[in-house]
Write a protein that holds these residues in place. Structure first.
Motif: not given
Length: 170
Positions: A34-39, A110-117
């Motif tokens: 599924k899209k957006l479910e890579c893990f 079980d949620r993957l993070p994001a980092k914004i710069y």
């Protein structure tokens, strides 16, 4: 305004945040992924192979003002190459992927993070990036009330952000 997949990555900036290796990885989605479910897609795929999971970052950019690193999971093949088994939400056939084993320590629920710069020095962009990073933290913790509040805060600065965005386009 939405983030987009950058045509050219800001490699000098990536080096400044200790990302030195970016690889082009073929997307070869598997049935049932599924899209957006890579893990989850990779974990499901690995049940039938002896290959490994590789965590790292994929990139999205908001004009020329902000860069978002989204944690992503791919399959690591025995020869050391990578394969993305998750369908692209943008119809892409490849992703730019920066392997980073430290992502495992950033996973929450079980949620993957994001980092914004920020890519520019600007008070409004700094405020937006701070809100984006806080929203990510609250998303990981599944704090829906905080996410709603942050979305409202981002809305309140949206006109100023649009002005900055427009002023920094090529």
């Amino acid at each position: 305004m939405q983030y987009h997949i950058p045509k050219e990555l800001p490699y000098n900036f990536l080096k400044s945040i200790d990302i030195f290796s970016v690889e082009q990885v073929k997307i070869d989605a598997v049935d049932g992924s599924k899209k957006l479910e890579c893990f989850n897609n990779v974990k499901m795929f690995l049940k039938s192979t002896s290959w490994e999971i590789q965590l790292g970052w994929v990139f999205a950019q908001l004009g020329n003002i902000a860069l978002k690193l989204n944690a992503h999971a791919v399959v690591k093949l025995p020869n050391g190459s990578f394969r993305c088994v998750t369908p692209s939400e943008h119809g892409a056939s490849e992703i730019n992927f920066a392997p980073d084993d430290s992502v495992a320590s950033l996973i929450v629920n079980d949620r993957l993070p994001a980092k914004i710069y920020p890519l520019v020095s600007n008070k409004v962009v700094d405020q937006f990036v701070k809100l984006e990073n806080f929203e990510n933290k609250m998303r990981l913790e599944n704090n829906k009330y905080a996410v709603a509040y942050i979305l409202d805060q981002k809305y309140q600065i949206s006109n100023q952000l649009i002005e900055v965005f427009n002023n920094h386009q090529k």
